[in-house]
Scaffold this motif. Structure first.
Motif, short mmCIF file in Angstrom:
data_model
loop_
_atom_site.label_atom_id
_atom_site.label_comp_id
_atom_site.label_asym_id
_atom_site.label_seq_id
_atom_site.Cartn_x
_atom_site.Cartn_y
_atom_site.Cartn_z
N GLY A 64 0.82 -1.20 0.00
CA GLY A 64 0.00 0.00 0.00
C GLY A 64 0.86 1.24 0.00
N ASP A 65 0.18 2.38 0.04
CA ASP A 65 0.90 3.64 0.00
C ASP A 65 0.01 4.76 0.53
OD1 ASP A 65 3.11 5.21 -0.48
OD2 ASP A 65 2.85 5.26 -2.65
N TYR A 66 0.68 5.80 1.01
CA TYR A 66 -0.01 7.00 1.45
C TYR A 66 -0.17 7.94 0.26
CZ TYR A 66 0.84 5.33 6.13
OH TYR A 66 0.85 4.56 7.26
N LEU A 67 -1.30 8.61 0.20
CA LEU A 67 -1.58 9.56 -0.87
C LEU A 67 -1.74 10.96 -0.26
CD1 LEU A 67 -4.34 7.37 -2.56
CD2 LEU A 67 -1.92 7.51 -3.19
N SER A 68 -1.69 11.96 -1.09
CA SER A 68 -1.84 13.33 -0.58
C SER A 68 -3.25 13.58 -0.03
CB SER A 68 -1.52 14.35 -1.67
OG SER A 68 -2.44 14.23 -2.74
N ASN A 69 -4.22 12.75 -0.43
CA ASN A 69 -5.60 12.94 0.03
C ASN A 69 -6.24 11.64 0.55
OD1 ASN A 69 -5.88 11.60 -2.38
ND2 ASN A 69 -7.42 12.97 -3.23
N GLY A 70 -5.41 10.66 0.92
CA GLY A 70 -5.96 9.41 1.42
C GLY A 70 -4.90 8.33 1.54
N ILE A 71 -5.34 7.10 1.28
CA ILE A 71 -4.47 5.93 1.44
C ILE A 71 -4.94 4.86 0.45
CG2 ILE A 71 -5.88 4.84 3.24
CD1 ILE A 71 -3.23 4.30 4.76
N GLN A 72 -4.04 3.94 0.08
CA GLN A 72 -4.43 2.90 -0.88
C GLN A 72 -3.76 1.57 -0.56
OE1 GLN A 72 -3.16 4.26 -4.73
NE2 GLN A 72 -1.07 3.52 -4.48
N TYR A 73 -4.45 0.51 -0.94
CA TYR A 73 -3.87 -0.83 -1.00
C TYR A 73 -3.35 -1.01 -2.42
CZ TYR A 73 -6.50 -2.40 3.18
OH TYR A 73 -7.00 -2.58 4.44
N GLU A 74 -2.29 -1.77 -2.57
CA GLU A 74 -1.77 -2.16 -3.88
C GLU A 74 -1.74 -3.68 -3.92
OE1 GLU A 74 2.05 -0.28 -3.99
OE2 GLU A 74 1.19 1.72 -4.18
N VAL A 75 -2.50 -4.26 -4.84
CA VAL A 75 -2.55 -5.71 -4.95
C VAL A 75 -1.72 -6.15 -6.15
CG1 VAL A 75 -4.76 -5.91 -3.77
CG2 VAL A 75 -4.72 -5.69 -6.24
N PHE A 76 -1.23 -7.37 -6.07
CA PHE A 76 -0.33 -7.91 -7.08
C PHE A 76 -0.99 -9.08 -7.81
CE2 PHE A 76 2.44 -6.71 -3.37
CZ PHE A 76 2.78 -5.47 -3.86
N GLN A 77 -0.31 -9.60 -8.79
CA GLN A 77 -0.77 -10.77 -9.53
C GLN A 77 -1.00 -11.95 -8.57
OE1 GLN A 77 -1.02 -10.23 -12.90
NE2 GLN A 77 -2.04 -12.19 -13.19
N THR A 78 -0.22 -12.02 -7.50
CA THR A 78 -0.29 -13.13 -6.55
C THR A 78 -1.26 -12.90 -5.39
OG1 THR A 78 1.57 -12.16 -5.36
CG2 THR A 78 2.09 -13.84 -7.03
N THR A 79 -1.92 -11.75 -5.35
CA THR A 79 -2.82 -11.44 -4.24
C THR A 79 -4.04 -12.36 -4.28
OG1 THR A 79 -2.11 -9.14 -4.28
CG2 THR A 79 -4.17 -9.63 -3.14
N ALA A 80 -4.33 -12.96 -3.14
CA ALA A 80 -5.48 -13.86 -3.03
C ALA A 80 -6.77 -13.05 -2.90
CB ALA A 80 -5.31 -14.75 -1.81
N SER A 81 -7.90 -13.66 -3.27
CA SER A 81 -9.20 -13.02 -3.09
C SER A 81 -9.41 -12.76 -1.59
CB SER A 81 -10.31 -13.92 -3.61
OG SER A 81 -10.20 -14.09 -5.00
#
Length: 112
Positions: A64-81
């Motif tokens: 994940g990462d911090y944004l100037s106006n929020g936050i995010q998850y970053e999922v990959f090809q290997t990320t499970a449901s």
């Protein structure tokens, strides 16, 4: 808030943003919690997600990462449901005595 991610969605950024935020955020992470808080006048708003972005090898199938106006998850090809949770909490007035309350309120680990 929850986002139901399915493996077939593949690589994505899953964001929780407040478009009208016009102040710099302050990172407030903790154990299994990444959070960013925004202060304006006597208002404090905190957005939190499950995980530890800085401890990447421990949570190898997403980041994940911090944004100037929020936050995010970053999922990959290997990320499970799975379900990705966001916590959002705000208060007014924010004082020195109650400042940590939004941090606890935005922790998705406390959600049922």
């Amino acid at each position: 808030m929850q986002f139901e991610y399915k493996k077939e969605f593949k690589i994505q950024e899953i964001k929780c943003c407040i478009p009208s935020i016009d102040v710099k955020g302050e990172i407030e992470s903790g154990e299994r919690l990444e959070a960013i808080s925004f202060y304006k006048n006597d208002i404090k708003l905190t957005i939190g997600v499950e995980g530890e972005f800085t401890d990447y090898p421990k949570y190898i199938d997403f980041s994940g990462d911090y944004l100037s106006n929020g936050i995010q998850y970053e999922v990959f090809q290997t990320t499970a449901s799975r379900k990705f949770n966001f916590g959002v909490c705000w208060m007014q007035p924010c004082t020195e005595e109650n400042d940590n309350q939004t941090w606890f309120g935005a922790d998705p680990n406390f959600m049922p």
